[in-house]
Design a protein around this motif. Structure first.
Motif, PDB file in Angstrom:
ATOM      1  N   ARG A  57      -9.491  -3.106  12.563  1.00 44.84           N
ATOM      2  CA  ARG A  57     -10.301  -1.876  12.534  1.00 44.84           C
ATOM      3  C   ARG A  57     -11.205  -1.800  11.303  1.00 44.84           C
ATOM      4  NH1 ARG A  57      -5.834   2.531  13.481  1.00 44.84           N
ATOM      5  NH2 ARG A  57      -4.727   1.095  12.130  1.00 44.84           N
ATOM      6  N   ILE A  58     -12.160  -2.730  11.269  1.00 49.76           N
ATOM      7  CA  ILE A  58     -13.134  -2.771  10.176  1.00 49.76           C
ATOM      8  C   ILE A  58     -13.903  -1.448  10.128  1.00 49.76           C
ATOM      9  CG2 ILE A  58     -15.206  -3.955   9.320  1.00 49.76           C
ATOM     10  CD1 ILE A  58     -12.647  -5.646   9.346  1.00 49.76           C
ATOM     11  N   ALA A  59     -14.346  -1.049  11.287  1.00 48.32           N
ATOM     12  CA  ALA A  59     -15.084   0.210  11.372  1.00 48.32           C
ATOM     13  C   ALA A  59     -14.489   0.985  12.540  1.00 48.32           C
ATOM     14  CB  ALA A  59     -16.556  -0.060  11.615  1.00 48.32           C
TER      15      ALA A  59
ATOM     16  N   GLU B  61      -0.883   7.916   6.067  1.00 49.68           N
ATOM     17  CA  GLU B  61      -1.294   8.508   7.348  1.00 49.68           C
ATOM     18  C   GLU B  61      -2.710   8.081   7.721  1.00 49.68           C
ATOM     19  OE1 GLU B  61       1.545  12.508   7.158  1.00 49.68           O
ATOM     20  OE2 GLU B  61      -0.540  12.607   6.492  1.00 49.68           O
ATOM     21  N   GLU B  62      -3.604   8.071   6.741  1.00 49.61           N
ATOM     22  CA  GLU B  62      -4.994   7.676   7.024  1.00 49.61           C
ATOM     23  C   GLU B  62      -5.099   6.182   7.374  1.00 49.61           C
ATOM     24  OE1 GLU B  62      -7.860   9.296   7.380  1.00 49.61           O
ATOM     25  OE2 GLU B  62      -7.003  11.266   7.021  1.00 49.61           O
ATOM     26  N   PHE B  63      -4.447   5.330   6.574  1.00 52.56           N
ATOM     27  CA  PHE B  63      -4.494   3.886   6.837  1.00 52.56           C
ATOM     28  C   PHE B  63      -3.900   3.590   8.213  1.00 52.56           C
ATOM     29  CE2 PHE B  63      -4.060   2.906   1.988  1.00 52.56           C
ATOM     30  CZ  PHE B  63      -5.376   3.287   1.803  1.00 52.56           C
TER      31      PHE B  63
ATOM     32  N   THR C 116     -11.035   3.682   6.083  1.00 50.96           N
ATOM     33  CA  THR C 116     -10.631   4.928   5.422  1.00 50.96           C
ATOM     34  C   THR C 116     -11.329   5.065   4.076  1.00 50.96           C
ATOM     35  OG1 THR C 116      -8.442   4.931   6.449  1.00 50.96           O
ATOM     36  CG2 THR C 116      -8.684   6.205   4.424  1.00 50.96           C
ATOM     37  N   PRO C 117     -12.220   6.044   3.914  1.00 48.53           N
ATOM     38  CA  PRO C 117     -12.811   6.260   2.598  1.00 48.53           C
ATOM     39  C   PRO C 117     -11.844   7.044   1.710  1.00 48.53           C
ATOM     40  CG  PRO C 117     -13.736   7.808   4.177  1.00 48.53           C
ATOM     41  CD  PRO C 117     -12.728   6.986   4.927  1.00 48.53           C
ATOM     42  N   LEU C 118     -12.011   6.884   0.416  1.00 46.63           N
ATOM     43  CA  LEU C 118     -11.168   7.610  -0.534  1.00 46.63           C
ATOM     44  C   LEU C 118     -11.246   9.116  -0.281  1.00 46.63           C
ATOM     45  CD1 LEU C 118      -9.303   7.442  -2.944  1.00 46.63           C
ATOM     46  CD2 LEU C 118     -11.290   7.364  -4.452  1.00 46.63           C
ATOM     47  N   SER C 119     -12.448   9.578   0.108  1.00 44.49           N
ATOM     48  CA  SER C 119     -12.620  11.019   0.340  1.00 44.49           C
ATOM     49  C   SER C 119     -11.655  11.546   1.411  1.00 44.49           C
ATOM     50  CB  SER C 119     -14.069  11.303   0.747  1.00 44.49           C
ATOM     51  OG  SER C 119     -14.386  10.590   1.923  1.00 44.49           O
TER      52      SER C 119
ATOM     53  N   SER D 282      -7.639   2.751  -8.031  1.00 42.47           N
ATOM     54  CA  SER D 282      -8.559   2.520  -6.908  1.00 42.47           C
ATOM     55  C   SER D 282      -7.799   2.649  -5.592  1.00 42.47           C
ATOM     56  CB  SER D 282      -9.140   1.109  -7.008  1.00 42.47           C
ATOM     57  OG  SER D 282      -8.075   0.165  -6.925  1.00 42.47           O
ATOM     58  N   LYS D 283      -8.535   2.628  -4.500  1.00 40.82           N
ATOM     59  CA  LYS D 283      -7.920   2.607  -3.162  1.00 40.82           C
ATOM     60  C   LYS D 283      -7.054   1.360  -3.026  1.00 40.82           C
ATOM     61  CE  LYS D 283      -9.994   1.596   0.986  1.00 40.82           C
ATOM     62  NZ  LYS D 283     -10.828   1.713   2.201  1.00 40.82           N
ATOM     63  N   GLU D 284      -7.526   0.262  -3.596  1.00 41.07           N
ATOM     64  CA  GLU D 284      -6.779  -0.999  -3.532  1.00 41.07           C
ATOM     65  C   GLU D 284      -5.439  -0.892  -4.263  1.00 41.07           C
ATOM     66  OE1 GLU D 284      -7.525  -4.996  -5.773  1.00 41.07           O
ATOM     67  OE2 GLU D 284      -8.931  -4.915  -4.103  1.00 41.07           O
ATOM     68  N   ALA D 285      -5.452  -0.262  -5.452  1.00 43.88           N
ATOM     69  CA  ALA D 285      -4.214  -0.095  -6.218  1.00 43.88           C
ATOM     70  C   ALA D 285      -3.219   0.765  -5.434  1.00 43.88           C
ATOM     71  CB  ALA D 285      -4.521   0.547  -7.566  1.00 43.88           C
ATOM     72  N   LEU D 286      -3.745   1.757  -4.738  1.00 44.65           N
ATOM     73  CA  LEU D 286      -2.898   2.622  -3.907  1.00 44.65           C
ATOM     74  C   LEU D 286      -2.281   1.827  -2.758  1.00 44.65           C
ATOM     75  CD1 LEU D 286      -1.887   5.315  -2.780  1.00 44.65           C
ATOM     76  CD2 LEU D 286      -4.215   5.860  -2.110  1.00 44.65           C
TER      77      LEU D 286
END
Lengths: 201, 201
Positions: free
Chosen positions: A113-115, B20-22, B30-33, B52-56
């Protein structure tokens, strides 16, 4: 070399290099620079073909989505019983995933799910097709009495997905794992006649 | 509320919202927002906890990696035969993956290879553990003669991976799929005595 042909070869070089990098390192951890290095393509040439790494990933997803209907169609047209079609078709799918890095990377990215947009039809519906084949196998007496054909279809589909994801990271590859799943499950699932016909082929 | 406790709750809210978002949208899409919106946490509070999102995502991977050894240890200490341990342990793993979104997202991300570094031990080695249990089951006469215990172990592991990836996107969930795999395969794999003991329990 005519310009159009050169453009096509460049595009193909990018696609193959990206598939190899995504397959080896993962989509997120692959920088665009690694794809450029592997393909030997300049940044300018890259952006002539693809707007972004994401657009390239979507092209891989679309490319695999175009391949599967032909594989499935070829098997469904064969003069074989439905259980043999299910077995042969999933074994070939696993073999293709193992051998063809572009197909393998695209199939993986379809799940990734890239996009959120434009990806709804990116995975062929293997499970519905298997449900249909296994139901027909059951009606034709190719399964043992009491065996639930839908359960067998779901197990076979999950085996294909699992074998693809585990892939060559450890032990046998995708194709050997798929064949092994059939070997282990068919013994208690297929009718003795079907099994002895299969052995004698 | 003491400051330390509040910080812990904020971190937990971020982790759950991200899982939940991922899980729903995928890591890349999934954007950080979206994580901030779902958790109700400000950007400043987020960056206090994660770089960062990556660290999360890596924190989610580490969190699931800490959970599995306990699950496995609990099953291995039970006074059960090795085949029953293999069956019960994978069924529980599938159930936990289905019920706990933080565990599910973390387990998915461990395969996702967010970053190339620091992720080598992020997946428990289910297959080696299953190989050991199934070999012992075979030596103890719990498998039918001629059944390859290693093949059964690999099929069970691929079933868990496949059931997790397919998850709830269609049909039965991860736990029901794992149980179904055992039901379909054990019939032709386990000894008649083991099967009748299991039924009478």
């Amino acid at each position: 070399m005519p310009q159009q042909r050169r453009a096509r070869l460049t595009r193909q070089a990018i696609v193959v290099a990206a598939a190899e990098e995504f397959d080896r390192t993962g989509y997120d951890a692959t920088p665009l620079s690694a794809i450029l290095r592997r393909s030997g393509v300049t940044k300018g040439a890259f952006y002539f073909h693809f707007a972004s790494k994401e657009a390239l990933a979507l092209a891989l997803v679309e490319s695999q989505a175009r391949r599967w209907p032909r594989v499935r169609g070829d098997w469904l047209r064969r003069e074989l019983d439905p259980l043999s079609i299910a077995v042969g078709m999933l074994n070939e799918a696993a073999r293709l995933i193992e051998q063809d890095v572009v197909l393998r990377a695209g199939t993986g990215l379809a799940r990734h799910r890239i996009a959120t947009a434009g990806c709804s039809d990116s995975e062929p519906d293997w499970e519905s097709l298997l449900l249909d084949l296994l139901r027909r196998a059951s009606e034709g007496g190719l399964l043992r009495p009491g065996v639930d054909p839908e359960a067998v279809a779901r197990v076979a589909y999950a085996a294909l997905v699992g074998a693809r994801v585990i892939g060559s990271t450890r032990g046998p590859g995708t194709a050997a794992r798929m064949e092994e799943t059939w070997r282990v499950t068919l013994q208690g699932v297929a009718s003795p006649e079907w099994l002895s016909n299969r052995r004698s082929r």
